[in-house]
Design a protein around this motif. Structure first.
Motif, PDB file in Angstrom:
ATOM      1  N   PRO A  32     104.426  43.216  59.162  1.00 54.97           N
ATOM      2  CA  PRO A  32     103.771  44.483  58.825  1.00 54.97           C
ATOM      3  C   PRO A  32     104.665  45.684  59.131  1.00 54.97           C
ATOM      4  N   THR A  33     104.421  46.766  58.402  1.00 55.96           N
ATOM      5  CA  THR A  33     105.094  48.042  58.640  1.00 55.96           C
ATOM      6  C   THR A  33     104.057  48.975  59.243  1.00 55.96           C
ATOM      7  N   SER A  34     104.334  49.531  60.404  1.00 56.57           N
ATOM      8  CA  SER A  34     103.323  50.298  61.144  1.00 56.57           C
ATOM      9  C   SER A  34     102.767  51.490  60.367  1.00 56.57           C
ATOM     10  N   ALA A  35     103.574  52.153  59.587  1.00 55.84           N
ATOM     11  CA  ALA A  35     103.105  53.350  58.873  1.00 55.84           C
ATOM     12  C   ALA A  35     102.449  53.036  57.528  1.00 55.84           C
ATOM     13  N   ALA A  36     102.479  51.783  57.126  1.00 57.20           N
ATOM     14  CA  ALA A  36     101.966  51.416  55.802  1.00 57.20           C
ATOM     15  C   ALA A  36     100.443  51.442  55.763  1.00 57.20           C
ATOM     16  N   SER A  37      99.906  52.077  54.738  1.00 59.56           N
ATOM     17  CA  SER A  37      98.461  52.029  54.514  1.00 59.56           C
ATOM     18  C   SER A  37      98.125  50.894  53.555  1.00 59.56           C
ATOM     19  N   LYS A  38      99.108  50.526  52.718  1.00 63.37           N
ATOM     20  CA  LYS A  38      98.957  49.447  51.750  1.00 63.37           C
ATOM     21  C   LYS A  38     100.333  48.822  51.511  1.00 63.37           C
ATOM     22  N   TYR A  39     100.320  47.729  50.737  1.00 57.72           N
ATOM     23  CA  TYR A  39     101.566  47.070  50.339  1.00 57.72           C
ATOM     24  C   TYR A  39     101.533  46.789  48.845  1.00 57.72           C
ATOM     25  N   ARG A  40     102.720  46.828  48.245  1.00 62.74           N
ATOM     26  CA  ARG A  40     102.874  46.448  46.842  1.00 62.74           C
ATOM     27  C   ARG A  40     103.538  45.073  46.830  1.00 62.74           C
ATOM     28  N   LEU A  41     102.909  44.120  46.150  1.00 59.86           N
ATOM     29  CA  LEU A  41     103.415  42.760  46.047  1.00 59.86           C
ATOM     30  C   LEU A  41     103.726  42.460  44.591  1.00 59.86           C
ATOM     31  N   GLU A  42     104.929  41.946  44.353  1.00 61.84           N
ATOM     32  CA  GLU A  42     105.370  41.598  43.008  1.00 61.84           C
ATOM     33  C   GLU A  42     105.897  40.170  43.004  1.00 61.84           C
ATOM     34  N   TYR A  43     105.917  39.559  41.826  1.00 62.68           N
ATOM     35  CA  TYR A  43     106.454  38.211  41.715  1.00 62.68           C
ATOM     36  C   TYR A  43     107.143  38.006  40.372  1.00 62.68           C
ATOM     37  N   ARG A  44     107.932  36.939  40.313  1.00 65.72           N
ATOM     38  CA  ARG A  44     108.583  36.531  39.068  1.00 65.72           C
ATOM     39  C   ARG A  44     108.917  35.047  39.175  1.00 65.72           C
ATOM     40  N   THR A  45     109.080  34.420  38.020  1.00 63.48           N
ATOM     41  CA  THR A  45     109.561  33.040  38.012  1.00 63.48           C
ATOM     42  C   THR A  45     111.086  33.075  38.057  1.00 63.48           C
ATOM     43  N   SER A  46     111.683  31.920  38.280  1.00 60.80           N
ATOM     44  CA  SER A  46     113.147  31.870  38.300  1.00 60.80           C
ATOM     45  C   SER A  46     113.724  32.129  36.914  1.00 60.80           C
ATOM     46  N   GLU A  47     112.891  32.000  35.881  1.00 63.24           N
ATOM     47  CA  GLU A  47     113.327  32.255  34.507  1.00 63.24           C
ATOM     48  C   GLU A  47     113.267  33.740  34.141  1.00 63.24           C
TER      49      GLU A  47
END
Length: 173
Positions: free
Chosen positions: A3-18
């Motif tokens: 966790p990041t102490s100042a973060a109110s939220k997080y952005r999560l992204e993903y991709r395949t190896s392709e």
């Protein structure tokens, strides 16, 4: 992830190896962990996450990993044990139990503190039974456990629900 102490939220992204570019999975996560359903077992996946501070994405703080994640095949999943159950028994102790696996002579048990991104640690490489007590657990964040037949290539079970070991059992409180 950590966790990041100042973060109110997080952005999560993903991709395949392709894929070359990441796709948005969520930008409203408030906890440093997430689950993604409907991943194909024949694909490798990469994830990255960045904190959002004061409604501003901290793009220079994206964190990713070197090796791809991969989901279990149907055969691997059929051999995996169910998630263990951890119960507070008081005196900073948890009782961890699981269902016996087919053709298992022993079980490897791992645990981790419920701090985002904490590493799994083997606490018992070969247990003969299907329950154990773990003492001296003092983290207020709690712990998770996972299990598999010892000495095998069978994947670990899904993690247990987070359990917090308190000084008094829930029956006495």
């Amino acid at each position: 992830w950590q966790p990041t102490s100042a973060a109110s939220k997080y952005r999560l992204e993903y991709r395949t190896s392709e894929q070359e570019n990441f796709e948005l999975l969520s930008e409203s996560l408030t906890q440093p962990q997430a689950r993604k359903k409907n991943l194909r077992p024949d694909e490798d996946y990469f994830f990255r996450v960045a904190p959002i501070v004061d409604d501003k994405l901290m793009e220079d703080l994206f964190v990713t990993h070197d090796k791809p994640f991969r989901t279990l095949t149907a055969e691997e999943e059929s051999k995996s044990l169910e998630a263990p159950v951890a119960v507070n028994t008081g005196n900073h102790t948890l009782k961890i139990s699981w269902t016996k696996g087919i053709e298992a002579s022993g079980y490897e048990l791992q645990m981790r503190e419920n701090a985002g991104g904490a590493a799994w640690e083997t606490i018992a490489p070969s247990l003969s039974g299907t329950q154990v007590k773990k003492k001296n657990l003092t983290s207020s964040l709690g712990y998770q456990f996972r299990v598999r037949p010892s000495g095998s290539s069978v994947p670990f079970s899904p993690p247990s629900d987070v359990a917090i070991a308190r000084s008094l059992s829930s029956g006495i409180r």
